[in-house]
Design a protein around this motif. Structure first.
Motif, PDB file in Angstrom:
ATOM      1  N   ARG A   1      36.003 -12.943 -29.188  1.00  8.84           N
ATOM      2  CA  ARG A   1      36.993 -13.778 -28.507  1.00  8.84           C
ATOM      3  C   ARG A   1      36.313 -14.705 -27.506  1.00  8.84           C
ATOM      4  O   ARG A   1      36.587 -15.896 -27.458  1.00  8.84           O
ATOM      5  CB  ARG A   1      38.046 -12.927 -27.809  1.00  8.84           C
ATOM      6  CG  ARG A   1      39.203 -13.830 -27.344  1.00  8.84           C
ATOM      7  CD  ARG A   1      40.473 -13.114 -27.063  1.00  8.84           C
ATOM      8  NE  ARG A   1      41.601 -14.029 -27.155  1.00  8.84           N
ATOM      9  CZ  ARG A   1      42.792 -13.785 -26.682  1.00  8.84           C
ATOM     10  NH1 ARG A   1      43.044 -12.631 -26.093  1.00  8.84           N
ATOM     11  NH2 ARG A   1      43.763 -14.657 -26.802  1.00  8.84           N
TER      12      ARG A   1
ATOM     13  N   TYR B   1      40.065 -14.317 -19.667  1.00 10.25           N
ATOM     14  CA  TYR B   1      40.740 -14.180 -20.955  1.00 10.25           C
ATOM     15  C   TYR B   1      40.969 -12.697 -21.234  1.00 10.25           C
ATOM     16  O   TYR B   1      40.275 -11.830 -20.719  1.00 10.25           O
ATOM     17  CB  TYR B   1      39.959 -14.837 -22.087  1.00 10.25           C
ATOM     18  CG  TYR B   1      38.535 -14.373 -22.268  1.00 10.25           C
ATOM     19  CD1 TYR B   1      38.227 -13.232 -23.019  1.00 10.25           C
ATOM     20  CD2 TYR B   1      37.474 -15.085 -21.715  1.00 10.25           C
ATOM     21  CE1 TYR B   1      36.927 -12.814 -23.188  1.00 10.25           C
ATOM     22  CE2 TYR B   1      36.167 -14.675 -21.882  1.00 10.25           C
ATOM     23  CZ  TYR B   1      35.893 -13.546 -22.626  1.00 10.25           C
ATOM     24  OH  TYR B   1      34.600 -13.127 -22.798  1.00 10.25           O
TER      25      TYR B   1
ATOM     26  N   ARG C   1      45.210 -18.660 -32.177  1.00  3.54           N
ATOM     27  CA  ARG C   1      46.664 -18.874 -32.209  1.00  3.54           C
ATOM     28  C   ARG C   1      47.355 -18.242 -31.003  1.00  3.54           C
ATOM     29  O   ARG C   1      48.523 -18.495 -30.742  1.00  3.54           O
ATOM     30  CB  ARG C   1      47.266 -18.328 -33.498  1.00  3.54           C
ATOM     31  CG  ARG C   1      47.173 -16.825 -33.664  1.00  3.54           C
ATOM     32  CD  ARG C   1      47.884 -16.404 -34.923  1.00  3.54           C
ATOM     33  NE  ARG C   1      47.778 -14.970 -35.157  1.00  3.54           N
ATOM     34  CZ  ARG C   1      48.457 -14.336 -36.100  1.00  3.54           C
ATOM     35  NH1 ARG C   1      49.290 -15.002 -36.881  1.00  3.54           N
ATOM     36  NH2 ARG C   1      48.325 -13.036 -36.260  1.00  3.54           N
ATOM     37  N   THR C   2      46.605 -17.399 -30.283  1.00  2.06           N
ATOM     38  CA  THR C   2      47.121 -16.759 -29.067  1.00  2.06           C
ATOM     39  C   THR C   2      46.404 -17.342 -27.862  1.00  2.06           C
ATOM     40  O   THR C   2      45.189 -17.519 -27.884  1.00  2.06           O
ATOM     41  CB  THR C   2      46.875 -15.235 -29.123  1.00  2.06           C
ATOM     42  OG1 THR C   2      47.455 -14.716 -30.329  1.00  2.06           O
ATOM     43  CG2 THR C   2      47.486 -14.529 -27.928  1.00  2.06           C
ATOM     44  N   GLN C   3      47.144 -17.650 -26.802  1.00  3.21           N
ATOM     45  CA  GLN C   3      46.544 -18.169 -25.574  1.00  3.21           C
ATOM     46  C   GLN C   3      45.508 -17.181 -25.031  1.00  3.21           C
ATOM     47  O   GLN C   3      45.699 -15.956 -25.130  1.00  3.21           O
ATOM     48  CB  GLN C   3      47.628 -18.391 -24.513  1.00  3.21           C
ATOM     49  CG  GLN C   3      48.543 -19.584 -24.790  1.00  3.21           C
ATOM     50  CD  GLN C   3      47.860 -20.908 -24.506  1.00  3.21           C
ATOM     51  OE1 GLN C   3      46.970 -21.015 -23.679  1.00  3.21           O
ATOM     52  NE2 GLN C   3      48.291 -21.938 -25.219  1.00  3.21           N
TER      53      GLN C   3
ATOM     54  N   SER D   1      46.542 -14.048 -23.141  1.00  2.60           N
ATOM     55  CA  SER D   1      47.380 -13.044 -23.813  1.00  2.60           C
ATOM     56  C   SER D   1      46.506 -12.160 -24.696  1.00  2.60           C
ATOM     57  O   SER D   1      45.602 -12.645 -25.380  1.00  2.60           O
ATOM     58  CB  SER D   1      48.438 -13.724 -24.683  1.00  2.60           C
ATOM     59  OG  SER D   1      49.313 -14.499 -23.879  1.00  2.60           O
TER      60      SER D   1
ATOM     61  N   ILE E   1      45.320  -9.814 -27.791  1.00  3.53           N
ATOM     62  CA  ILE E   1      45.503  -9.804 -29.243  1.00  3.53           C
ATOM     63  C   ILE E   1      45.422  -8.349 -29.688  1.00  3.53           C
ATOM     64  O   ILE E   1      44.418  -7.680 -29.448  1.00  3.53           O
ATOM     65  CB  ILE E   1      44.414 -10.625 -29.956  1.00  3.53           C
ATOM     66  CG1 ILE E   1      44.479 -12.097 -29.540  1.00  3.53           C
ATOM     67  CG2 ILE E   1      44.550 -10.504 -31.472  1.00  3.53           C
ATOM     68  CD1 ILE E   1      43.312 -12.922 -30.066  1.00  3.53           C
TER      69      ILE E   1
END
Length: 531
Positions: A33, A268, A306-308, A311, A313
């Motif tokens: 990520r 993040y 696709r996810t901020q 947030s 996953i």
């Protein structure tokens, strides 16, 4: 504005984007990520026309603090406390432990189109490039202690110095404590009780802290890397970014001692597997290498983007999650191609499609004929089917070379999923040679349903999934029968269990004559049982 594009728009002057990893074991997909986030920032800066470099550091002077469960404990336990770069490789394919596990991870970088300049901490220390920072922080040890105290409420003794020596006697770095610095040498002790997971040898003495003889504690080392490399942007995971946490301590050290502003930072969230944060050393979760072998590169990037970033996953490679990922990607790509067709003069990608854009290896979002991933999973489990012939037959339109490239990727992904991730409940085990014994447990109403269904299927001219699904539903309505009971009869007749994939699709994979014969066999079995 997309988060990475906003960072790029606000950036002024030359930019150095940095990320790093301690290769303490097999690197897990969770670590990707940060890699993808920093890569997208780098790409956003390039698209904005800003001068930028992307660096990735390997923190291989960190200590081996546990033996992962997939390694030989007897072989590696003697190296607990050693720098990772001084620990032997699990296999002869690499020179040492750090290079072995980082090598696996860097293969995934290449697969995902991530191309940073990679550097190893061993080289920065041993070449003397960090000597100046080591000297500065040792001379200002009192200010480092103050920063720890003020930010994280961590007390350090007045004779604590921010440095760890590689013990000249036993080779451990995790157990050494430095208590003095005379401007050229530090005094250290390899303490037997320095940690609760490995004992020091008790050796003590004076040694130069320079040219690879030891390392800075990582919160201080972080600042030294920023200074040496000129880092301007470095994000960090939520665990390091909490108030009073590692990043706050590093920021305070940077301001207090170097009198400089730390790099831009935003936290993040983690990638979780069924709610569990992934850990390299504990072997929790799926390795980056394994997930890269499962998902095509664009799909793996899409999973991250696709996810901020703020947030979490929660990724679990089960049937529902994986098939939804493919379906969501196909849907968004289809919407983009529709948008592009309606607006051919627009070259700018709208915000809705930015995650799709940054999911690509290159800068082009290509059009393709999507073939449903869940259908591939089912088709691969039907014996005697030529999968490519079946795809071609079901696709209708002639497939382009790029379409086949996508299809072949997905066939490989479906095969990998079936081999390594599918639960027994998720696997489709068709009884082709004989009717399952479980089919003898049908109720009278279910037998009546199969009898009526045979009549309706014989009339059917279009042997397609949706048409069959409609027939299965309408037949249950004719008998005023609960649909779950009807579908249970189908699954018991072909799979020997009460649940399965979409029944209409399942029957469409089989010859009409075989389906009708099997339904009759199930009826006969129940008649025989009744007698």
């Amino acid at each position: 504005m997309f988060w990475a594009d906003k960072i790029a728009a606000d950036a002024v002057g030359n930019q150095i984007v940095n990320d790093s990893k301690t290769p303490s074991g097999r690197v897990h997909v969770g670590s990707l990520r940060g890699v993808i986030i920093h890569d997208v920032i780098y790409r956003a800066l390039k698209h904005a026309g800003k001068p930028v470099k992307f660096l990735y550091g390997v923190d291989d002077y960190d200590a081996l603090d546990t033996v992962p469960k997939y390694l030989d404990k007897d072989k590696f336990s003697p190296y607990l406390g050693f720098p990772l770069c001084n620990t032997p490789s699990p296999e002869e394919t690499a020179s040492d432990y750090a290079k072995y596990f980082m090598g696996e991870f860097l293969e995934v970088f290449e697969y995902l189109g991530v191309q940073p300049e990679v550097y190893y901490l061993r080289d920065l220390y041993r070449s003397g490039k960090l000597n100046n920072s080591i000297d500065i922080f040792l001379k200002n040890a009192h200010l480092v202690r103050e920063a720890y105290k003020e930010i994280s409420k961590a007390d350090r003794p007045d004779n604590w110095y921010p440095f760890q020596v590689v013990c000249e006697n036993c080779g451990k770095i995790a157990t050494t404590v430095v208590t003095d610095y005379n401007g050229s040498e530090v005094f250290y002790t390899c303490k037997p009780d320095a940690t609760n997971w490995v004992a020091g040898c008790g050796h003590s003495g004076w040694v130069s802290p320079f040219n690879g003889n030891g390392k800075l504690p990582w919160k201080v080392e972080w600042v030294a890397k920023w200074e040496l490399l000129g880092v301007t942007i470095e994000m960090a995971g939520k665990d390091h970014s909490q108030k009073g946490g590692s990043r706050d301590v590093a920021n305070a050290i940077c301001r207090k001692i170097l009198k400089k502003q730390p790099p831009f930072h935003s936290p993040y969230e983690f990638i979780l597997v069924n709610g569990t944060k992934m850990s390299s050393s504990k072997g929790v979760g799926s390795s980056a290498k394994d997930i890269a072998a499962l998902l095509p590169s664009e799909l793996l990037r899409f999973l991250m983007l696709r996810t901020q970033p703020r947030s979490a996953i929660n990724f679990s490679p089960n049937n529902e999650t994986v098939t939804r990922l493919f379906r969501d990607y196909d849907t968004l790509n289809g919407k983009y191609q529709t948008y592009l067709g309606a607006n051919p003069e627009k070259s700018e990608i709208t915000e809705d499609f930015i995650p799709l854009f940054y999911s690509q290896i290159g800068d082009e979002i290509k059009s393709y004929n999507p073939f449903d991933f869940s259908t591939l999973i089912s088709l691969l489990q039907i014996p005697h089917i030529d999968i490519k012939e079946e795809v071609a037959k079901r696709s209708g339109d002639s497939l382009t070379e790029f379409d086949w490239e996508i299809v072949n990727q997905r066939i490989a992904a479906a095969q990998k999923w079936l081999a390594d991730y599918a639960d027994e409940e998720e696997k489709l085990v068709l009884y082709l040679d004989k009717v399952p014994e479980k089919a003898g447990e049908l109720t009278q109403i279910q037998v009546s349903y199969l009898e009526r269904l045979i009549e309706n299927l014989q009339k059917l001219t279009n042997w397609e999934g949706e048409e069959l699904q409609t027939t299965l539903f309408s037949t249950s309505k004719e008998l005023d029968m609960p649909q779950p009971l009807a579908f249970k009869a189908i699954y018991l007749s072909f799979l020997g269990k009460e649940k399965g994939p979409k029944a209409g699709a399942l029957l469409s994979y089989l010859e009409k004559s075989f389906v009708i014969a099997r339904l009759q066999d199930a009826i006969n079995l129940n008649l025989a049982v009744a007698k």
